[in-house]
Design a protein around this motif. Structure first.
Motif, PDB file in Angstrom:
ATOM      1  N   ASP A  15      53.669  50.183  61.877  1.00 39.12           N
ATOM      2  CA  ASP A  15      53.068  48.970  62.455  1.00 39.12           C
ATOM      3  C   ASP A  15      53.790  47.715  61.981  1.00 39.12           C
ATOM      4  OD1 ASP A  15      51.243  50.422  63.918  1.00 39.12           O
ATOM      5  OD2 ASP A  15      49.619  50.192  62.451  1.00 39.12           O
ATOM      6  N   CYS A  18      56.926  47.406  63.943  1.00 39.99           N
ATOM      7  CA  CYS A  18      56.612  46.915  65.292  1.00 39.99           C
ATOM      8  C   CYS A  18      56.455  45.399  65.288  1.00 39.99           C
ATOM      9  CB  CYS A  18      55.325  47.554  65.814  1.00 39.99           C
ATOM     10  SG  CYS A  18      55.431  49.327  66.081  1.00 39.99           S
ATOM     11  N   GLU A  19      55.687  44.896  64.356  1.00 36.62           N
ATOM     12  CA  GLU A  19      55.454  43.449  64.268  1.00 36.62           C
ATOM     13  C   GLU A  19      56.758  42.701  64.000  1.00 36.62           C
ATOM     14  OE1 GLU A  19      52.721  41.766  65.060  1.00 36.62           O
ATOM     15  OE2 GLU A  19      51.793  43.695  65.538  1.00 36.62           O
ATOM     16  N   CYS A  21      59.610  43.344  65.055  1.00 35.36           N
ATOM     17  CA  CYS A  21      60.419  43.272  66.280  1.00 35.36           C
ATOM     18  C   CYS A  21      60.014  42.114  67.192  1.00 35.36           C
ATOM     19  CB  CYS A  21      60.347  44.593  67.043  1.00 35.36           C
ATOM     20  SG  CYS A  21      61.225  45.934  66.214  1.00 35.36           S
ATOM     21  N   LYS A  23      59.401  39.743  69.862  1.00 37.03           N
ATOM     22  CA  LYS A  23      59.483  39.841  71.327  1.00 37.03           C
ATOM     23  C   LYS A  23      59.854  41.253  71.782  1.00 37.03           C
ATOM     24  CE  LYS A  23      61.079  35.083  71.767  1.00 37.03           C
ATOM     25  NZ  LYS A  23      62.257  34.256  72.065  1.00 37.03           N
ATOM     26  N   LYS A  25      58.670  43.975  70.395  1.00 33.39           N
ATOM     27  CA  LYS A  25      57.636  44.890  69.891  1.00 33.39           C
ATOM     28  C   LYS A  25      57.236  45.949  70.915  1.00 33.39           C
ATOM     29  CE  LYS A  25      52.813  44.905  68.370  1.00 33.39           C
ATOM     30  NZ  LYS A  25      51.655  44.076  67.994  1.00 33.39           N
ATOM     31  N   GLU A  26      56.913  45.530  72.133  1.00 34.98           N
ATOM     32  CA  GLU A  26      56.442  46.469  73.156  1.00 34.98           C
ATOM     33  C   GLU A  26      57.501  47.534  73.446  1.00 34.98           C
ATOM     34  OE1 GLU A  26      55.742  46.643  77.914  1.00 34.98           O
ATOM     35  OE2 GLU A  26      55.253  44.752  76.943  1.00 34.98           O
ATOM     36  N   LEU A  27      58.760  47.113  73.568  1.00 34.48           N
ATOM     37  CA  LEU A  27      59.837  48.065  73.852  1.00 34.48           C
ATOM     38  C   LEU A  27      60.087  48.995  72.667  1.00 34.48           C
ATOM     39  CD1 LEU A  27      62.370  45.781  75.773  1.00 34.48           C
ATOM     40  CD2 LEU A  27      60.752  47.441  76.730  1.00 34.48           C
ATOM     41  N   ILE A  29      57.825  50.018  70.513  1.00 29.51           N
ATOM     42  CA  ILE A  29      56.742  51.006  70.552  1.00 29.51           C
ATOM     43  C   ILE A  29      57.012  52.027  71.653  1.00 29.51           C
ATOM     44  CG2 ILE A  29      54.284  51.325  71.089  1.00 29.51           C
ATOM     45  CD1 ILE A  29      53.828  48.539  69.738  1.00 29.51           C
ATOM     46  N   ARG A  30      57.405  51.536  72.835  1.00 32.08           N
ATOM     47  CA  ARG A  30      57.646  52.434  73.969  1.00 32.08           C
ATOM     48  C   ARG A  30      58.749  53.450  73.689  1.00 32.08           C
ATOM     49  NH1 ARG A  30      58.725  48.817  78.992  1.00 32.08           N
ATOM     50  NH2 ARG A  30      59.568  50.773  79.777  1.00 32.08           N
ATOM     51  N   GLU A  33      57.456  56.063  71.159  1.00 33.71           N
ATOM     52  CA  GLU A  33      56.475  56.954  71.777  1.00 33.71           C
ATOM     53  C   GLU A  33      57.162  57.900  72.756  1.00 33.71           C
ATOM     54  OE1 GLU A  33      53.472  54.416  73.482  1.00 33.71           O
ATOM     55  OE2 GLU A  33      52.424  54.207  71.557  1.00 33.71           O
ATOM     56  N   GLU A 121      64.297  45.010  79.380  1.00 32.55           N
ATOM     57  CA  GLU A 121      64.000  46.205  80.164  1.00 32.55           C
ATOM     58  C   GLU A 121      65.256  46.942  80.636  1.00 32.55           C
ATOM     59  OE1 GLU A 121      61.457  49.029  81.403  1.00 32.55           O
ATOM     60  OE2 GLU A 121      60.757  47.201  80.431  1.00 32.55           O
TER      61      GLU A 121
END
Length: 137
Positions: A15, A18-19, A21, A23, A25-27, A29-30, A33, A121
């Protein structure tokens, strides 16, 4: 700009990575996962390769390294090794910027190491294609 987590004395949690990272962060995590679920890797937080690389999520299939995902400020970098054949198969499927990164890979045996920074992306889609090549083995 893309500073890494370099404090070797303090192991971060996933976690916290993640934090870090921001901007990205979402990528971040993705991709982690996706590696766990689709490529069926195991994940371990580690500090590989010396003091300048920083903390990473190492992904393995059985005991074989698939890649390291290094947390960076507002991004992340995936480090992986592919064969020349795998690079060749992926080359026509990726963006020009990714092709340039492949052209400048660090050579090693029949292939080389790629350090691929993901900031959006399009980069995410390309690194997925490269990782699919790696996980297909």
């Amino acid at each position: 700009m893309y500073d890494r987590m370099l404090d070797k004395q303090r192991k971060p949690t996933f976690d916290e990575m993640c934090e870090y990272c921001g901007k990205g962060k979402e990528l971040f995590i993705r991709i982690n996962e996706w590696l766990l679920e689709v490529c069926q890797t195991t994940q371990e937080i580690c500090f590989p390769y010396g003091n300048n690389y920083g903390w990473a999520a190492a992904h393995r299939k059985k005991k074989k390294l698939v890649c390291n995902v290094f947390a960076e400020r507002d991004a992340f970098t995936v480090m992986l090794r592919l064969s020349n054949q795998q690079f060749h198969l992926a080359y026509g499927q990726v963006e020009k910027e990714t092709q340039e990164c492949i052209d400048n890979k660090y050579p090693c045996g029949d292939g080389g190491w790629l350090h691929y920074r993901v900031t959006g992306e399009a980069h995410f889609c390309d690194i997925q294609k490269l990782l699919e090549m790696k996980c297909a083995l």
